[in-house]
Design a protein around this motif. Structure first.
Motif: not given
Ligand SMILES: [Zn+2]
Length: 405
Positions: A99-107, A319-325, A365-366, A397-400
């Motif tokens: 199980e992933g530790y983040l609150d997401t269905e991503k798998q 990561s911010a890089e991941g969101i940029r992609t 976070i901010r 939300d996942l990055l936070i």
């Protein structure tokens, strides 16, 4: 001062050597060289169990071996039985979950079939795929993962891809949408060359694997597209990736064969011996150890390393890089076509990236909070689509969550 600098330089060399000696973080906790874990499982499946025809005791023995192996590695394990064939024979998928530790269905899903055809030990087809999957599972066992990882041993592949089709038929729409990748491993040991295939509509997993193999100096090839039925970089729907690709999930498919001989369809695996799979005189340990031992060791070692690194990359923390992609992909899909909106979002994420590098938890976070306000505004102004807004809000939300951990 000068003396100190020499000491610092010396200490950093020591640390660096320590890291190299320990191997990359992807290598996980295991000290064993790549391939060794997989080769142990291959010889157990082929030598100890042998033929594993769907619905027979051979397949059941392998099922129980897989169940115990995953259990011993600390995974949650589920046996998913299903009925196939006109006589109501039963087979099973063995599903190991972290199980992933983040609150997401991503798998992500890594799969390999464990049954064989009749009268073979199924070394190449497909103890090799199962062995490499188990090695990747062992190397990923100890580390926490932000996203859920499923390692699945499919039953009854040789009688119509029954296990994988059954698994996909039981997936919910959310599970299908949230599956970032399915990686299929089938017949890795004996073919002339190592290949990775992508889906007809999505080659992203193939490209990730090719980048990894380039960095490792491993000769991983793609179908050159000599046969018009199988466009370059893709393959046919004859293994367990097919049901996932049909459901719209990005796939990567590893196999060893030779796409430049025979009907140019990858079915003829070797120039010297023809096909190994499904051939009782070839797909057994005695023949392979006699004629292809070095090749098997090398292919298995290389695939184990590529897969371990690929899993590591696919479940890399947000990561911010991941969101940029992700923004670039949404732009390519036409979900965001407002240049000003994109520019502002990217500038914001560049700043967050710097705070990430400096380990500035509070600022990350901010500023991601500020990023969410930006998204809200852009959505209200109709500068981004509902789809883009939903996806980027979830990523933000996942990055936070990652930084609040
Ligand atoms: Zn197979």
């Amino acid at each position: 001062m000068y003396g100190k600098r020499i000491i610092y330089a010396f200490m950093s060399i020591i640390v660096l050597l320590g890291i190299v000696a320990q191997g990359s973080p992807a290598q996980g906790q295991s000290e064993q060289a790549y391939g060794d874990i997989a080769l142990d499982h291959i010889s157990h499946l082929a030598d100890e169990i042998g033929e594993r025809v769907a619905g027979t005791s051979g397949e059941e023995q392998a099922r129980d071996y897989l169940y115990q192996t995953f259990k011993d590695l600390g995974y949650d394990v589920e046996v998913q039985p299903f009925i196939f064939g006109s006589n109501g024979q039963e087979s099973s998928n063995v599903i190991a979950t972290k199980e992933g530790y983040l609150d997401t269905e991503k798998q992500i899903i890594i799969g390999a079939h464990y049954d064989s055809v009749r009268n073979v030990e199924g070394v190449d087809d497909n103890a090799s795929g199962v062995g490499v999957m188990l090695e990747a599972a062992e190397r990923a066992a100890a580390a926490d993962s932000p996203y859920t990882i499923h390692f699945i041993a499919f039953g009854a592949e040789e009688v119509g891809l029954r296990g994988s089709h059954y698994y996909v038929s039981e997936m919910t729409d959310i599970e299908i949408e949230s599956t970032m990748a399915m990686i299929n491993l089938d017949s890795l040991a004996a073919g002339d060359y190592m290949y990775v295939h992508g889906g007809i509509a999505d080659g992203s997993i193939r490209e990730m694997a090719l980048d990894i193999s380039d960095n490792l100096g491993i000769d991983l090839q793609i179908n050159p597209g000599l046969n018009p039925n199988y466009p370059e970089g893709t393959t046919g729907s004859w293994s367990d990736h097919a049901a996932f690709e049909n459901a719209g999930i990005p796939i990567g498919y590893f196999e060893s064969t030779n796409w430049e001989i025979g009907a140019l369809d990858g079915y003829t695996q070797t120039e010297e011996f023809g096909s190994i799979w499904h051939n009782p005189a070839r797909d057994n340990m005695a023949f392979i150890r006699e004629n292809l031992a070095e090749r098997m060791d090398s292919h298995i070692k290389n695939y184990a390393q590529i897969l371990t690194e690929l899993v590591h990359e696919l479940v890399a923390p947000p990561s911010a890089e991941g969101i940029r992609t992700a923004i670039e992909e949404l732009e390519a899909e036409g979900e965001i076509d407002n240049a000003e909106a994109i520019r502002v979002l990217q500038i914001h994420l560049i700043a967050v990236g710097q705070y990430e590098n400096q380990g500035e938890v509070e600022k990350v976070i901010r500023h991601m909070g500020g990023f969410q306000v930006l998204l809200d505004h852009q959505k209200d102004q109709g500068m981004i689509s509902e789809e883009a807004y939903e996806q980027l809000s979830h990523e933000s939300d996942l990055l936070i969550q990652e930084w609040e951990r």
